[in-house]
Scaffold this active site. Structure first.
Site, PDB file in Angstrom:
ATOM      1  N   LYS A  65       1.798  -5.190   0.525  1.00 55.10           N
ATOM      2  CA  LYS A  65       2.207  -3.965  -0.165  1.00 55.10           C
ATOM      3  C   LYS A  65       2.643  -2.852   0.785  1.00 55.10           C
ATOM      4  O   LYS A  65       2.391  -1.678   0.549  1.00 55.10           O
ATOM      5  CB  LYS A  65       1.083  -3.465  -1.090  1.00 55.10           C
ATOM      6  CG  LYS A  65       0.515  -4.520  -2.039  1.00 55.10           C
ATOM      7  CD  LYS A  65       1.601  -5.311  -2.753  1.00 55.10           C
ATOM      8  CE  LYS A  65       2.466  -4.445  -3.655  1.00 55.10           C
ATOM      9  NZ  LYS A  65       3.597  -5.228  -4.245  1.00 55.10           N
ATOM     10  N   TRP A  70      11.286  -5.308  -0.014  1.00 51.40           N
ATOM     11  CA  TRP A  70      12.498  -4.600   0.413  1.00 51.40           C
ATOM     12  C   TRP A  70      13.020  -5.174   1.727  1.00 51.40           C
ATOM     13  O   TRP A  70      14.224  -5.420   1.885  1.00 51.40           O
ATOM     14  CB  TRP A  70      12.182  -3.112   0.547  1.00 51.40           C
ATOM     15  CG  TRP A  70      13.375  -2.248   0.797  1.00 51.40           C
ATOM     16  CD1 TRP A  70      14.686  -2.511   0.499  1.00 51.40           C
ATOM     17  CD2 TRP A  70      13.369  -0.943   1.395  1.00 51.40           C
ATOM     18  NE1 TRP A  70      15.490  -1.457   0.871  1.00 51.40           N
ATOM     19  CE2 TRP A  70      14.704  -0.482   1.423  1.00 51.40           C
ATOM     20  CE3 TRP A  70      12.359  -0.126   1.894  1.00 51.40           C
ATOM     21  CZ2 TRP A  70      15.052   0.766   1.940  1.00 51.40           C
ATOM     22  CZ3 TRP A  70      12.699   1.116   2.404  1.00 51.40           C
ATOM     23  CH2 TRP A  70      14.040   1.557   2.422  1.00 51.40           C
ATOM     24  N   HIS A 136       1.715 -12.651   6.020  1.00 49.25           N
ATOM     25  CA  HIS A 136       0.736 -11.561   6.100  1.00 49.25           C
ATOM     26  C   HIS A 136      -0.366 -11.895   7.105  1.00 49.25           C
ATOM     27  O   HIS A 136      -1.315 -11.112   7.258  1.00 49.25           O
ATOM     28  CB  HIS A 136       0.080 -11.326   4.735  1.00 49.25           C
ATOM     29  CG  HIS A 136       1.010 -10.798   3.672  1.00 49.25           C
ATOM     30  ND1 HIS A 136       1.908  -9.789   3.900  1.00 49.25           N
ATOM     31  CD2 HIS A 136       1.123 -11.134   2.360  1.00 49.25           C
ATOM     32  CE1 HIS A 136       2.565  -9.530   2.773  1.00 49.25           C
ATOM     33  NE2 HIS A 136       2.119 -10.329   1.840  1.00 49.25           N
ATOM     34  N   ARG A 158       3.136   0.710   6.455  1.00 43.51           N
ATOM     35  CA  ARG A 158       3.281   1.803   5.486  1.00 43.51           C
ATOM     36  C   ARG A 158       2.044   2.689   5.545  1.00 43.51           C
ATOM     37  O   ARG A 158       0.951   2.228   5.893  1.00 43.51           O
ATOM     38  CB  ARG A 158       3.445   1.197   4.078  1.00 43.51           C
ATOM     39  CG  ARG A 158       3.811   2.184   2.986  1.00 43.51           C
ATOM     40  CD  ARG A 158       3.944   1.448   1.661  1.00 43.51           C
ATOM     41  NE  ARG A 158       4.507   2.287   0.611  1.00 43.51           N
ATOM     42  CZ  ARG A 158       4.695   1.889  -0.648  1.00 43.51           C
ATOM     43  NH1 ARG A 158       4.349   0.654  -1.011  1.00 43.51           N
ATOM     44  NH2 ARG A 158       5.208   2.705  -1.544  1.00 43.51           N
ATOM     45  N   LYS A 292       7.388   1.551  -7.854  1.00 40.23           N
ATOM     46  CA  LYS A 292       8.057   2.839  -7.649  1.00 40.23           C
ATOM     47  C   LYS A 292       8.831   2.882  -6.338  1.00 40.23           C
ATOM     48  O   LYS A 292       9.929   3.409  -6.272  1.00 40.23           O
ATOM     49  CB  LYS A 292       7.033   3.977  -7.657  1.00 40.23           C
ATOM     50  CG  LYS A 292       6.540   4.388  -9.027  1.00 40.23           C
ATOM     51  CD  LYS A 292       5.679   5.651  -8.898  1.00 40.23           C
ATOM     52  CE  LYS A 292       5.209   6.134 -10.258  1.00 40.23           C
ATOM     53  NZ  LYS A 292       4.372   7.354 -10.117  1.00 40.23           N
ATOM     54  N   GLY A 293       8.231   2.359  -5.290  1.00 37.10           N
ATOM     55  CA  GLY A 293       8.877   2.402  -3.980  1.00 37.10           C
ATOM     56  C   GLY A 293       8.974   3.793  -3.395  1.00 37.10           C
ATOM     57  O   GLY A 293       9.842   4.066  -2.568  1.00 37.10           O
TER      58      GLY A 293
END
Length: 327
Positions: A65, A70, A136, A158, A292-293
């Site tokens: 996540k 993307w 991952h 992120r 949502k991104g």
């Protein structure tokens, strides 16, 4: 079918590993200081025993996540572009990003022996062909495999708070946890303590970053926020890193088209990505990969006390390792 000695040995080993309840009836198993659901632990052990990268491979590594979907779309479009790309017939219109770039441990090595398509994908037919794979698996576990040849690694991370909220929402999409949902307060505690799939998050990020600092020709390290702020710049940089730079009079136009086509808005509106159907080998619907991104969405869900708790761990782990990020 008789089980191999390797599988039996792994099962014996896994039965003795430390376990922690996650959510629903799911247990996480601690293997080499990281936590795995049992199915992905067994698949990871198959990866370590059987996966042999080749020099032309591109490995997209990430914590769950953090922008994986993307980056899969971007990497496929950067590597497989043609001078006159017809975006009306682009592979991402008829294929989901996760089908074009499958994960080693959550797709290819899960019950691999029962799926000819997975075996076909892993076959190296021409060493000069670029094979894009995702994982991952932490560098602490997979590093020796990745360093066995000159393959390239692209790692995306992120903001920890947005990562947690994205993971929390993702889990809500699974009916496996309906009777025992992952409460947000519990999720914050487990995330901070590292007891989440493929966690600890901080150790995962720092190891790939350290490898990037040591060998930038091998590992490309980028944050989700950096790409969101300047996608054209990073598409160009990734192309250069992978040895397929955007050159000539059409280079800038190619970059703009890739950024436009791979945007969250465009991908999330593709019919196949809007589907609520479940994949055969994954407990989440296809539309769960597109929510949502946005950057900073955690502010809509986390209370101040939760934010302070995560920020304190971030400062200790990241800032204490000279990675000033995430707060």
């Amino acid at each position: 079918m008789e089980k191999s000695p390797e599988l039996n040995n792994n099962q014996n080993l896994n039965s003795s590993l430390q376990r922690e309840k996650w959510c629903g009836h799911e247990l996480l198993y601690k293997f080499q200081n990281f936590w795995f659901p049992l199915a992905y632990l067994e698949a990871t052990q198959k990866v370590l025993a059987n996966f042999k990268p080749v020099p032309k491979d591109v490995i997209l590594a990430s914590f769950p996540k953090t922008g994986t979907t993307w980056l899969k779309a971007l990497l496929h479009s950067i590597i497989n572009r043609s001078p006159k790309q017809d975006y009306n017939n682009h592979p991402l219109i008829s294929n989901r990003p996760h089908d074009l770039i499958p994960s080693l441990e959550t797709k290819l090595y899960v019950d691999q022996e029962n799926d000819s398509k997975k075996t076909e994908f892993l076959a190296v037919k021409n060493p000069e062909d670029v094979r894009i794979l995702a994982t991952h698996i932490p560098y602490q576990i997979l590093g020796e495999v990745l360093n066995s040849c000159e393959c390239k690694v692209v790692y995306v991370t992120r903001n920890p708070k947005d990562t947690l909220i994205s993971l929390w929402h993702f889990v809500q999409k699974s009916h496996l946890f309906d009777e025992d949902p992952w409460e947000l307060e519990v999720a914050v505690d487990q995330f901070c303590n590292g007891v989440v799939p493929f966690g600890p998050y901080y150790d995962h990020v720092l190891a790939y970053r350290q490898e990037f600092l040591k060998r930038p020709q091998k590992v490309f390290f980028v944050t989700y926020e950096e790409i969101k702020e300047n996608p054209k710049h990073y598409v160009r940089k990734i192309g250069e890193f992978l040895g397929c730079p955007f050159e000539g009079e059409n280079g800038e136009e190619e970059i703009e088209e890739i950024v436009r086509f791979c945007s969250f808005e465009n991908l999330s509106n593709q019919e196949m990505n809007k589907s609520s159907e479940l994949p055969i080998d994954f407990p989440m619907p296809y539309n769960s990969f597109f929510r949502k991104g946005e950057v900073g969405d955690h502010i809509n869900y986390l209370e101040d006390e939760m934010i302070q708790k995560i920020d304190a761990v971030t400062k200790e782990k990241f800032h204490g390792s000279d990675f000033v990020y995430g707060v």
